[in-house]
Motif scaffolding. Structure first.
Motif, PDB file in Angstrom:
ATOM      1  N   GLY A   1       0.848  -1.186   0.000  1.00  4.93           N
ATOM      2  CA  GLY A   1       0.000   0.000   0.000  1.00  4.93           C
ATOM      3  C   GLY A   1       0.882   1.235   0.000  1.00  4.93           C
ATOM      4  O   GLY A   1       2.072   1.171   0.370  1.00  4.93           O
ATOM      5  N   SER A   2       0.324   2.377  -0.426  1.00  2.00           N
ATOM      6  CA  SER A   2       1.182   3.562  -0.376  1.00  2.00           C
ATOM      7  C   SER A   2       1.396   4.002   1.063  1.00  2.00           C
ATOM      8  O   SER A   2       2.352   4.724   1.366  1.00  2.00           O
ATOM      9  CB  SER A   2       0.673   4.693  -1.273  1.00  2.00           C
ATOM     10  N   VAL A   3       0.569   3.531   1.989  1.00  2.00           N
ATOM     11  CA  VAL A   3       0.854   3.777   3.407  1.00  2.00           C
ATOM     12  C   VAL A   3       2.154   3.083   3.802  1.00  2.00           C
ATOM     13  O   VAL A   3       2.996   3.659   4.507  1.00  2.00           O
ATOM     14  CB  VAL A   3      -0.308   3.265   4.304  1.00  2.00           C
TER      15      VAL A   3
ATOM     16  N   PHE B   1      -4.604  13.130   5.589  1.00  2.00           N
ATOM     17  CA  PHE B   1      -4.620  11.673   5.710  1.00  2.00           C
ATOM     18  C   PHE B   1      -4.149  11.243   7.095  1.00  2.00           C
ATOM     19  O   PHE B   1      -3.086  11.651   7.560  1.00  2.00           O
ATOM     20  CB  PHE B   1      -3.729  11.077   4.621  1.00  2.00           C
TER      21      PHE B   1
ATOM     22  N   TYR C   1      -0.441  10.076   8.365  1.00  2.22           N
ATOM     23  CA  TYR C   1       0.780  10.904   8.478  1.00  2.22           C
ATOM     24  C   TYR C   1       1.294  11.041   9.919  1.00  2.22           C
ATOM     25  O   TYR C   1       2.475  10.801  10.171  1.00  2.22           O
ATOM     26  CB  TYR C   1       0.576  12.289   7.846  1.00  2.22           C
TER      27      TYR C   1
ATOM     28  N   CYS D   1      -1.043  16.239   0.380  1.00  2.00           N
ATOM     29  CA  CYS D   1      -2.047  15.278  -0.094  1.00  2.00           C
ATOM     30  C   CYS D   1      -2.891  15.967  -1.160  1.00  2.00           C
ATOM     31  O   CYS D   1      -3.664  16.869  -0.845  1.00  2.00           O
ATOM     32  CB  CYS D   1      -2.903  14.856   1.100  1.00  2.00           C
TER      33      CYS D   1
ATOM     34  N   ASN E   1      -7.345  14.230   1.286  1.00  2.00           N
ATOM     35  CA  ASN E   1      -8.261  13.363   2.012  1.00  2.00           C
ATOM     36  C   ASN E   1      -8.325  13.933   3.426  1.00  2.00           C
ATOM     37  O   ASN E   1      -7.278  14.030   4.059  1.00  2.00           O
ATOM     38  CB  ASN E   1      -7.690  11.931   2.014  1.00  2.00           C
TER      39      ASN E   1
ATOM     40  N   ASP F   1       1.296  13.124  -2.250  1.00  3.47           N
ATOM     41  CA  ASP F   1       0.491  11.915  -2.107  1.00  3.47           C
ATOM     42  C   ASP F   1      -0.694  12.018  -3.071  1.00  3.47           C
ATOM     43  O   ASP F   1      -1.634  12.763  -2.836  1.00  3.47           O
ATOM     44  CB  ASP F   1       0.019  11.796  -0.654  1.00  3.47           C
TER      45      ASP F   1
ATOM     46  N   ALA G   1      -2.981   9.644  -4.098  1.00  2.00           N
ATOM     47  CA  ALA G   1      -3.779   8.419  -4.036  1.00  2.00           C
ATOM     48  C   ALA G   1      -5.020   8.491  -4.931  1.00  2.00           C
ATOM     49  O   ALA G   1      -5.548   7.469  -5.356  1.00  2.00           O
ATOM     50  CB  ALA G   1      -4.189   8.143  -2.587  1.00  2.00           C
ATOM     51  N   TYR G   2      -5.471   9.715  -5.216  1.00  2.00           N
ATOM     52  CA  TYR G   2      -6.721   9.884  -5.977  1.00  2.00           C
ATOM     53  C   TYR G   2      -6.490  10.503  -7.350  1.00  2.00           C
ATOM     54  O   TYR G   2      -7.414  11.033  -7.963  1.00  2.00           O
ATOM     55  CB  TYR G   2      -7.707  10.739  -5.155  1.00  2.00           C
TER      56      TYR G   2
ATOM     57  N   THR H   1      -1.112   4.688  -5.609  1.00  8.60           N
ATOM     58  CA  THR H   1      -1.605   3.434  -5.038  1.00  8.60           C
ATOM     59  C   THR H   1      -2.513   2.690  -6.006  1.00  8.60           C
ATOM     60  O   THR H   1      -3.132   3.303  -6.881  1.00  8.60           O
ATOM     61  CB  THR H   1      -2.370   3.706  -3.731  1.00  8.60           C
TER      62      THR H   1
ATOM     63  N   SER I   1      -4.937   1.027  -4.612  1.00 10.66           N
ATOM     64  CA  SER I   1      -6.076   0.764  -3.720  1.00 10.66           C
ATOM     65  C   SER I   1      -7.358   1.478  -4.120  1.00 10.66           C
ATOM     66  O   SER I   1      -8.447   1.026  -3.772  1.00 10.66           O
ATOM     67  CB  SER I   1      -5.734   1.199  -2.295  1.00 10.66           C
ATOM     68  N   LYS I   2      -7.267   2.598  -4.794  1.00  9.48           N
ATOM     69  CA  LYS I   2      -8.468   3.399  -5.010  1.00  9.48           C
ATOM     70  C   LYS I   2      -9.006   3.163  -6.430  1.00  9.48           C
ATOM     71  O   LYS I   2      -9.856   2.323  -6.622  1.00  9.48           O
ATOM     72  CB  LYS I   2      -8.160   4.871  -4.723  1.00  9.48           C
TER      73      LYS I   2
ATOM     74  N   ARG J   1      -3.013  -4.718  -1.077  1.00  8.30           N
ATOM     75  CA  ARG J   1      -1.931  -3.918  -0.495  1.00  8.30           C
ATOM     76  C   ARG J   1      -0.764  -3.728  -1.450  1.00  8.30           C
ATOM     77  O   ARG J   1       0.256  -4.442  -1.361  1.00  8.30           O
ATOM     78  CB  ARG J   1      -1.429  -4.540   0.839  1.00  8.30           C
TER      79      ARG J   1
HETATM   80  C1  LIG Z   1      -6.207   5.667   0.615  1.00  6.26           C
HETATM   81  C2  LIG Z   1      -5.047   6.555   0.696  1.00  6.26           C
HETATM   82  C3  LIG Z   1      -3.765   6.078   0.513  1.00  6.26           C
HETATM   83  C4  LIG Z   1      -3.520   4.693   0.056  1.00  6.26           C
HETATM   84  O1  LIG Z   1      -3.499   3.751   0.976  1.00  6.26           O
HETATM   85  P1  LIG Z   1      -2.957   2.325   0.585  1.00  6.26           P
HETATM   86  O2  LIG Z   1      -2.031   2.017   1.686  1.00  6.26           O
HETATM   87  O3  LIG Z   1      -2.260   2.409  -0.735  1.00  6.26           O
HETATM   88  O4  LIG Z   1      -4.153   1.459   0.530  1.00  6.26           O
HETATM   89  C5  LIG Z   1      -2.696   6.941   0.567  1.00  6.26           C
HETATM   90  N1  LIG Z   1      -2.896   8.239   0.787  1.00  6.26           N
HETATM   91  C6  LIG Z   1      -4.105   8.743   0.931  1.00  6.26           C
HETATM   92  C7  LIG Z   1      -4.276  10.187   1.118  1.00  6.26           C
HETATM   93  C8  LIG Z   1      -5.227   7.928   0.912  1.00  6.26           C
HETATM   94  O5  LIG Z   1      -6.428   8.448   1.083  1.00  6.26           O
END
Ligand SMILES: *Cc1c(COP(=O)(O)O)cnc(C)c1O
Length: 358
Positions: A88-90, A114, A117, A158, A162, A189, A191-192, A219, A221-222, A230
């Motif tokens: 995941g990017s987390v 997010f 952080y 971000c 988010n 970041d 992610a979107y 990521t 994930s979205k 992940r």
């Molecule tokens: C959802 C999200 C992530 C991504 O999370 P993953 O670990 O890749 O699932 C990263 N940064 C932000 C701001 C998010 O909202």
């Protein structure tokens, strides 16, 4: 028996963090619009690839994540050495903080942003420094610049943010990046990113290329719908990218995730068509909310933000009652993921009733 107080002692600074709660809430029968997930099931080709990879999960994955890294390098047009993957990017963000910051160092970010952080900053033993968003939910870049000190090692930006959905425009972001001291890494970041439609919102890739102190997080994930597998990645210059490969948890990206991510990149057109549908839903939901009398900012992500203040928890409870799980932030607002049409309709009906009670 040795007395308990002589047992192993976790780091006292971890007291500032709350432990993950075991167990998963029971959302059975509800629409879940709380985690910005993609509402679509996996595309057939991606699912088959993952199932095939599952047949070999007695083996460790490719530690170097070679195939996915090569595919990503082609896809985004950067050298493979500039790519670092993680769970995941987390996971990648955590490796970044570990690689750049430790005790006495500061990690800067806007707030609210997010949630990971401040957590990953504390895990590294570093100090989180947060700068409030502007009244309309945007990054206050001037205030963030003013908050940079000799101890700042890393700044998370971000974009879109988010949970507010707000996005920074090219001119302001470029001005910020060029004013940040060269020894500070700025992490964009994104992610979107796939949901952004405003042409003035810059692609982080264009900003990173000639700026060694800028790195981009993306990521699967979205938009790509692989949240449960992940996998995410950073695009960064040397020596950041190679430091990331040092601090990453070994074998952190499963073969299933690697293969599904490669398969997703190969059917990207079909995926982006789904994203387009979600963007259409975002437009529809935003317009409907405004017609109901809500003040909603335009979102560039796959969620909308209702600045409900003290009504946030009540609103989330009303949604849950109607069968929709949303994400409240007590005293601030509620983030609602754009889902399928049915889910969004139930949410809109609830919002309309609630609005009239306010
Ligand atoms: C959802 C999200 C992530 C991504 O999370 P993953 O670990 O890749 O699932 C990263 N940064 C932000 C701001 C998010 O909202």
């Amino acid at each position: 028996m040795t007395e308990r107080r002589h047992g192993p002692r976790p780091r006292p600074d971890l007291d500032a963090l709350s432990a993950h709660r075991p167990g998963k809430p029971d959302y059975a029968g509800s629409f879940v619009l709380a985690a910005n997930e993609n509402p679509y099931p996996p595309l057939p080709g991606v699912l088959e690839t993952a199932v095939a990879a599952a047949g070999a999960f007695n083996r460790y994955p490719d530690m170097a994540v070679g195939e996915l890294t090569a595919e990503l390098a082609r896809h985004v047009g950067v050298p493979a050495e500039h790519i670092a993957t993680g769970p995941g990017s987390v996971g990648v963000a955590q490796s970044l903080v570990l690689a750049l910051a430790g005790e006495g160092d500061e990690v800067l970010f806007a707030w609210r942003s997010f949630e990971a952080y401040p957590v990953i900053t504390r895990i590294a033993g570093a100090t989180p420094v947060s700068v409030p968003l502007t009244a309309d939910g945007a990054h206050d870049l001037d205030a963030m610049l003013a908050a940079v000190t000799d101890r700042t090692r890393l700044i998370f930006v971000c974009n879109p943010n988010n949970p507010t959905g707000n996005a920074l425009r090219r001119a302001e972001l470029v001005r910020f990046l060029d004013a940040v001291p060269a020894h500070v890494l700025v992490v964009l970041d994104e992610a979107y990113r796939e949901f952004v439609r405003d042409p003035d919102v810059p692609d982080g890739l264009a900003l990173y290329r000639d700026r060694p102190h800028v790195c981009v997080l993306r990521t699967f994930s979205k938009a790509y719908g692989l949240a449960g597998l992940r996998v995410g990645y950073a695009i960064a210059h040397e020596p950041i990218a190679s430091a990331l490969r040092k601090t990453a948890v070994p074998f952190g990206v499963s073969q299933l995730a690697q293969d599904a991510a490669v398969a997703s990149l190969r059917v990207e057109d079909a995926l982006l068509e789904r994203v387009e549908t979600l963007v259409g839903e975002r437009t529809r939901v935003t317009a409907a909310l405004r017609a109901q009398g809500w003040t909603v900012a335009g979102s560039e992500a796959n969620f909308v933000w209702l600045p409900l203040g003290d009504h946030s928890l009540d609103f989330a409870a009303a949604c849950a009652e109607a069968g929709v799980v949303v994400r409240p932030f007590a005293g601030e607002g509620v983030r609602v993921t754009i889902g399928g049409q049915r889910a969004d309709d139930v949410f809109l009906e609830t919002a309309e009733v609630f609005r009239k009670r306010l």
